[in-house]
Design a protein around this motif. Structure first.
Motif, PDB file in Angstrom:
ATOM      1  N   ALA A  37       0.837  -1.203   0.000  1.00 53.65           N
ATOM      2  CA  ALA A  37       0.000   0.000   0.000  1.00 53.65           C
ATOM      3  C   ALA A  37       0.865   1.244   0.000  1.00 53.65           C
ATOM      4  N   ASP A  38       1.904   1.211  -0.752  1.00 55.13           N
ATOM      5  CA  ASP A  38       2.759   2.384  -0.845  1.00 55.13           C
ATOM      6  C   ASP A  38       3.416   2.337  -2.199  1.00 55.13           C
ATOM      7  N   SER A  39       3.569   3.481  -2.787  1.00 53.10           N
ATOM      8  CA  SER A  39       4.102   3.466  -4.141  1.00 53.10           C
ATOM      9  C   SER A  39       5.601   3.680  -4.143  1.00 53.10           C
ATOM     10  N   PHE A  40       6.150   4.115  -3.027  1.00 51.05           N
ATOM     11  CA  PHE A  40       7.570   4.421  -2.905  1.00 51.05           C
ATOM     12  C   PHE A  40       8.024   5.449  -3.925  1.00 51.05           C
ATOM     13  N   ASN A  41       7.133   6.240  -4.387  1.00 49.02           N
ATOM     14  CA  ASN A  41       7.581   7.385  -5.166  1.00 49.02           C
ATOM     15  C   ASN A  41       6.644   8.537  -4.879  1.00 49.02           C
ATOM     16  N   ARG A  42       6.954   9.651  -5.476  1.00 52.11           N
ATOM     17  CA  ARG A  42       6.250  10.861  -5.079  1.00 52.11           C
ATOM     18  C   ARG A  42       5.445  11.418  -6.214  1.00 52.11           C
ATOM     19  N   ARG A 117      11.399   1.152   2.186  1.00 50.21           N
ATOM     20  CA  ARG A 117      11.682   2.213   1.220  1.00 50.21           C
ATOM     21  C   ARG A 117      11.534   1.740  -0.195  1.00 50.21           C
ATOM     22  N   SER A 118      11.267   0.487  -0.379  1.00 51.67           N
ATOM     23  CA  SER A 118      11.075  -0.028  -1.726  1.00 51.67           C
ATOM     24  C   SER A 118      10.332  -1.345  -1.621  1.00 51.67           C
TER      25      SER A 118
END
Lengths: 688, 344
Positions: A37-42, A117-118
């Motif tokens: 549930a995180d894309s690790f980008n902005r 972080r990834s």
């Protein structure tokens, strides 16, 4: 039908299975899924500063709900949700949703940590905690899909049964099941490169495809997590796939793909995708995940469906003369004034919209106030935004949370307005993954800075963000900017270009462009540190070697990059306005110091030529420093980095472009070559 | 009485059933026909009756009504479940009424209170009634097929549309004795007609497939149109697969009789008030594949599944209990369902 059978037999054993008898049968392991549930980008910044991407509403339903519904409908019985950025919000959301009710057929475990972080970190954690017992699905929290993957799953299991554990991953692509020999992002590449050995291998047929849409759904074997642990440098799925394919012969792992023609599956990776997925959703491409199905089971979320794809929630009021033309979704308790024109838009819950408002391709989230005479086209308006009278939002505008705009202002195309100041953003750039605390701090700072009325209107609140913040070290896909690149693929030319090139062709831009760039940065850093801390050349060589493996760089590239880095070093340190003599003065001692490093790499004849071509390339770019060139070359010759024979060979054959011919005509260089030739002759004479 | 374990098991089953319906509940998918849905619903009801805590008929009705409301409120997509629900509730009601009538005589009370009385035998009776209903449901297709010989004669040309299991069984049953010719409209975009044609030709029936657009052109040769339906509405109209209305109008124009094969459980107490609510739009993928991205950005694509066919276009209904005219449907309705139950 297979999925159906599985589901019916589930209800009984699922309860007892959870209590520890999971090891019971080898065959009927519950299907598990890992949801990141995180894309690790902005890419969704600054919108994601206040809300994690997985919770952004898509058709008034959080994206993660689509993903969970997709997993549940494919028969997944246990899902691990990994959250990182704003983990508590995701957790709250999930705990309130139907997925955490005791009757849910899909058990959801939420695992949070600030340290991910990834994707690599997540999978390493999966392995460390020993969460998966059999094949699992790997998806992102922003995947919207209705693809029936049961067939792909069966094929995957079948393959695994036939040759024990060779296949580790099946990737789902939209558009029949094959092995992936070579996988590469074509984004922005004009040429594709294929390793020769693919064509030497046993199979007779190849297919080169450039028309596939990656759904970002993969069926993984438990080994995948282990492989991630073993290879600590894998960050993303691309790293993994490339790593597996490169090491295929050594490790014997294969990756397969499944290309599906039916169904819909896509990852919402930027706002342009957000726009198209939303409109696809409203146009019912994702059936049965349509807005009126209310699959999330929230109270009061139901809406009715009528012609021209108009969906209306309960309590919607529509003023006199207002028109909902087509493809419109309006959330509960939203009131719309008179004479409005709304088409292709999604409006959230509890919004108030004034009179004479024109909305086209507008995505308006919850609790938004829009005053009269406003025009919005292809823009995203987040929660609690206030848009005052006579404001005009042109295409691709984004108003992040709590922004106030207007009155009487027209925002140019591509404007991004946020309550967060862009500068404070830079400060916590590195720590965006864990800056809950910092958000608090930055609010104080925000109050000190004044809003610019020319940008946001007289009563406006918010800061304009510059559209593109291009910092792509953690690449992955299309681009970093919010709306992504405009895709203009030209399939014709691409397929022509996709002719295989021989692996020895010297000047092909390598496919891992980004890695090369990162590698170059790293080498520069290493050398710099070496200089500051006076590290011995042997250790530098060691470090560069380990970097070479980490970024999967060929020896040839190492050579070229090393040469380039060293030659550019003076510019890096002193700025580009260096004169030729200053340049030489800085460079020569460095060359002397690093000569052993060069000697370590420059050994064969080919190495010399590579080194020289990088040398040439550098000086072609720095025309004003041609005077320094001879001195540097001379120095390299004297330090025995380069042999005279090779320099002569390079000089005689290397010229291909006009400019490089011009370079060879340089007087100093000619003299040097002449001198070299004479020296060679004399040495030959000596030998005789 | 069931412990809490059974209770949660029950709710789990209901949830699973509901979500199955929601996901796969398209009449067009490869999933299942309405007959199966009906059977499952009734079986689920039986389970509720058997396991839920209730002490009188009133309680039971309350429970079933509650569950039924949840099931329908959850999704308006699948009206069928409501019909099934009402139908099966109708049956349990019959049992209730008999019981309470009996009670009524003995106690002389007339009020609603009667439903609150407790009977020891009631539970068993209700379950029995539901079981009967289940057997009835299983036999419906056969019952209808048995009447085939009365309606299909030798060397007739019969037209049908799409694929209906009831019609398939009906035609196959007739084919055992008689020779006739079937024309199947393919029913694009899902083309269930193709499956139907294959199935029929395997049974030795002379079969022709035509495109939907050719229905009117071919109609002049046809002796009889036999179709299935998704639902029979309270006014005698149909909610049937897309293209049926075209077929019905063409039949009317050529004065060809239109026969509808519909088992009793397809009868719904709904009236076609709002046409929109009957429609179901599925993913337009079948109409225009998603890969045609260029076109899609400029064009709206719709893929409706159902058609409303007004009762005046229909000649005859054949149900498991015999043939009826469309105007007789209201009577069947009151026989099968209690008027109070039309609205859940």
């Amino acid at each position: 039908m297979a999925g159906k059978g599985g589901k019916q037999s589930r209800s009984g054993p699922a309860l007892s299975g959870r209590k520890g008898t999971g090891e019971q049968e080898e065959e009927e392991q519950p299907l598990q899924a890992v949801l990141v549930a995180d894309s690790f980008n902005r890419r969704f910044f600054p919108v994601t500063k206040d809300q994690p991407r997985a919770l952004l509403p898509l058709g008034n339903v959080a994206m993660i709900d689509y993903t969970l519904e997709f997993l549940t409908s494919t028969g997944v019985q246990e899902t691990f949700v990994f959250c990182c950025w704003m983990a508590s919000k995701i957790k709250d959301h999930l705990l309130k949703s139907k997925w955490c009710r005791p009757t849910s057929p899909n058990t959801v475990h939420i695992i949070t940590s600030d340290l991910y972080r990834s994707l690599g970190d997540v999978l390493r954690d999966v392995d460390a905690k020993n969460l998966v017992r059999s094949d699992f699905l790997l998806v992102y929290g922003d995947v919207v899909s209705n693809i029936d993957i049961s067939q792909a799953l069966q094929e995957h299991r079948h393959r695994r049964k036939i040759d024990k554990n060779i296949s580790v991953m099946t990737m789902i692509f939209k558009d029949k099941s094959q092995r992936i020999l070579h996988y590469q992002k074509t984004q922005g590449l004009k040429k594709l490169q294929f390793p020769m050995n693919i064509f030497h291998s046993a199979s007779d047929e190849f297919e080169i495809r450039h028309d596939l849409l990656d759904c970002h759904i993969s069926i993984c074997s438990p080994q995948v997590a282990e492989l991630f642990t073993d290879n600590f440098d894998y960050q993303t799925r691309n790293d993994f796939v490339r790593g597996i394919l490169v090491n295929e012969e050594i490790l014997g792992n294969q990756i397969h793909m499944h290309v599906t023609k039916d169904g819909y599956g896509v990852r919402v990776s930027n706002l342009l995708m957000y726009d198209s997925v939303s409109s696809d959703l409203v146009r019912r491409w994702v059936y049965p995940l349509t807005p009126e199905a209310n699959f999330t089971d929230w109270e009061g979320q139901s809406c009715t469906y009528s012609r021209h794809n108009v969906y209306r929630g309960s309590g919607v009021s529509l003023g006199h003369g207002s028109q909902m033309e087509e493809n419109v979704l309006i959330g509960c308790d939203t009131s719309i004034g008179a004479n409005c024109h709304i088409s292709n838009s999604v409006i959230g819950n509890n919004c108030t919209i004034g009179d004479n408002v024109i909305l086209n391709h507008a995505y308006i989230w919850n609790n938004v106030h829009i005053a009269s005479n406003v025009m919005i086209s292809q823009s995203v308006v987040c929660d609690k935004v206030v848009v005052k009278e006579r404001v005009k939002l042109n295409k691709q505008c984004v108003l992040a949370y709590n922004v106030v705009i207007g009155p009487d202002i027209s925002l140019p195309e591509g404007t991004v307005v946020s309550m967060h100041h862009p500068e404070e953003e830079e400060e916590d750039d590195d720590e965006f993954l864990s800056d809950d605390a910092e958000v608090g701090q930055s609010k104080d700072k925000t109050k000190q800075k004044a809003f610019n009325p020319a940008e946001v209107g007289a009563e406006g609140q918010g800061y304009v963000w510059k559209a593109s913040s291009l910092d792509d070290t953690e690449d992955e896909e299309l681009s970093q900017c919010l709306w992504g690149l405009v895709l203009n693929p030209d399939p014709e030319s691409e397929s022509e270009d996709s002719e295989p090139d021989g692996p020895d062709d010297p000047m092909i831009p390598s496919p891992e462009m980004d890695d090369v760039k990162v590698f170059q940065m790293e080498v520069l850093g290493t050398l710099q540190r070496g200089l500051e801390e006076n590290i011995s050349c042997d250790n530098l060589v060691l470090e560069i070697n380990s970097l070479k493996y980490a970024y999967n760089i060929t020896l040839k590239e190492v050579m070229q990059i090393l040469t380039r880095v060293v030659l550019e070093y003076p510019f890096q340190q002193q700025g580009p306005q260096l004169t030729a003599s200053q340049y030489v003065a800085v460079l020569l001692p460095l060359l002397k110091k690093w000569a052993p490093v060069f000697k370590n790499y420059v050994k064969r004849a080919q190495d010399h030529l590579d080194c020289l071509s990088a040398f040439e390339e550098h000086f072609l770019e720095q025309e004003s420093h041609w005077a320094a060139m001879v001195k540097v070359l001379m120095n390299m010759y004297q330090l025995e980095i380069l042999e005279e024979e090779m320099i002569l060979r390079w000089f005689s054959q290397g010229a291909t472009t006009k400019k490089s011919i011009q370079l060879r005509q340089n007087q100093g260089l000619q003299k040097f070559i002449q001198w070299l030739e004479e020296a060679e002759e004399s040495s030959e004479e000596d030998d005789e | 009485m069931p412990g809490p374990d059974k209770e949660t098991d029950l709710t789990e089953r209901i949830e699973a059933f509901l979500s199955d319906l929601k996901r796969g509940g398209s009449g067009t998918g490869p999933l299942r026909g309405s007959a199966e849905t009906a059977r499952e619903t009734t079986a689920l009801l039986r389970r509720i009756t058997a396991q839920a805590r209730w002490s009188s008929a009133g309680d039971l009705m309350e429970i079933i009504r509650k569950e039924g409301r949840r099931m329908t409120a959850a999704q308006r997509v699948l009206k069928i479940i409501r019909e099934e629900y009402a139908r099966s509730r109708g049956s349990s009601e019959e049992a209730d009424q008999q019981e309470s009538l009996h009670k009524l005589l003995t106690s002389g009370g007339l009020s609603e209170e009667n439903f609150r009385q407790h009977f020891a035998a009631l539970k068993a009776n209700v379950i029995e009634a539901i079981n009967e209903l289940l057997t009835e449901l299983e036999g419906t297709t056969d019952n209808i097929a048995m009447q085939a010989l009365e309606h299909i004669h030798s060397n007739e040309v019969i037209m049908t549309i799409g694929r209906s299991r009831t019609v398939e069984a009906f035609l196959k049953d007739a084919a055992r004795k008689r020779k006739f010719h079937v024309i199947v409209a393919e029913c694009a975009p899902f083309c269930q007609g193709h499956e139907m044609a294959t199935s029929l030709s395997k049974a030795g029936i002379e079969t022709t497939v035509i495109a939907d657009a050719a229905i009117f052109a071919v109609m002049s040769r046809v002796n009889k149109v036999i179709i299935g339906t998704q639902t029979v509405l309270a006014n005698g109209g149909l909610r049937a697969v897309n293209g049926t209305h075209t077929l019905a109008l063409a039949a009317k124009h050529h004065s060809t009789p239109l026969i509808v094969c519909a088992p009793m459980f397809k009868l719904s107490p709904q009236f076609p008030n709002e046409e929109d609510t009957f429609h179901k739009f599925v993913s337009p993928h079948e109409v225009l594949p998603f890969t045609e991205g260029e076109i899609l950005s400029k064009v709206n694509v719709h893929c409706p599944v159902f058609d409303y066919v007004p009762p005046e276009l229909i000649t005859l209904f054949i149900s498991n209990i015999g043939g009826h005219a469309p105007s007789y449907i209201y009577r069947l309705m009151s026989e099968l369902y209690h008027p109070e139950d039309h609205e859940l």
